[in-house]
Design a protein around this motif. Sequence first.
Motif, PDB file in Angstrom:
ATOM      1  N   GLY A  14       0.926  -1.430   0.104  1.00  0.00           N
ATOM      2  CA  GLY A  14      -0.092   0.052  -0.081  1.00  0.00           C
ATOM      3  C   GLY A  14       0.932   1.316   0.031  1.00  0.00           C
ATOM      4  N   GLU A  16       2.263   4.756  -1.011  1.00  0.00           N
ATOM      5  CA  GLU A  16       1.812   6.072  -1.439  1.00  0.00           C
ATOM      6  C   GLU A  16       2.973   7.118  -1.445  1.00  0.00           C
ATOM      7  N   GLY A  33      -0.648   3.399  -3.865  1.00  0.00           N
ATOM      8  CA  GLY A  33      -0.846   2.066  -3.174  1.00  0.00           C
ATOM      9  C   GLY A  33      -0.210   1.053  -4.005  1.00  0.00           C
TER      10      GLY A  33
END
Length: 314
Positions: A14, A16, A33
């Motif tokens: 995930g 970012e 993500g």
Amino acid sequence: MGEGAPAAAIEIAGLEKVYSGSGGRAGKHALKGVSLTIPRGSIFGLLGPNGAGKSTLINILAGLVRKSSGQVRVWDIDPDVAPRAVRASIGVVPQELTLDPYFPARAALELQAGLFGIPKLARRTDELLAALGLADKADAPARSLSGGMRRRLMVAKALVHHPPVLVLDEPTAGVDVALRQQLWAYVQDLNRAGTTVLLTTHYLHEAEALCDRIAVLADGEIRANDTTDALLRRVEDKALTIELAVPLAEVPEALCRFHPVLAGPQALVFRYGRSSGAADEILAAVQSAGLVVRDLTTSQADLEQVFLDLFRRS
Ligand SMILES: Nc1ncnc2c1ncn2[C@@H]1O[C@H](COP(=O)(O)OP(=O)(O)OP(=O)(O)O)[C@@H](O)[C@H]1O
């Protein structure tokens, strides 16, 4: 690798990254993500067009850029928590050649070893110079080395501390064919000796030649992640155009399994790749369907483009 080595050399979940805009530069959501596991012992290709986010991802792994959110573990260490420990586990060869022009190759490696606190007797300077074909240039200043030699010196610099993970950011951009082969062979040797390799590239051929697995990153997202063989089976980069003696109103039933396209009343275009039937199978089917062939041509689409188009759509 010895006992206690993690199963995954790199584990990302995930992830970012949002660059905040500054100095008139717009902000950018560079990684959206991203989840990725790079198995220990693999040569893993991260493929993607310009601006996809490859360098951002690598810089986060190397502890040079801070993630916005998500989890990252390099050799089971979080770069945000223990950046020094991560730097000991990973060697990064950046895209740009960052060498002091006046520094000889040997001195550059010695300095790098010093930065990692490696005692003189434990240094691998001569071994690395020899392995990368730089032994006879050991005392020449970097500015007198060819582009290819400088690139190899960068690889040697990334390896001084014997990291279990080597990251190569576009290792062969602007490198000639002979040198590319040499660099690939060396990377394969390192991998056989236990080093996990992550390489980013624009070139599918490079990933195909070297990597066990390939992930495709486009616009900050992973669009595909599979073994190299499985990915390449999805690529249809060849076209066979058959010009018919008699016009057709529609594709004959017997040929539908090849999914041809009628490009005008007298031209059938078949696209095929490594997974579907080869040209001879198509031709045999065309003949047994009773079609009379007037002419035929084959063409090869640009493999890179076909590949990227495929994953842009998916
Ligand atoms: N410091 C920064 N500030 C703002 N935006 C940035 C910054 N660094 C990168 N970007 C943007 O983030 C996106 C991803 O860039 P990145 O360099 O990671 O891509 P890349 O896949 O490595 O591309 P290339 O193959 O051209 O090196 C791009 O749109 C880029 O312009």
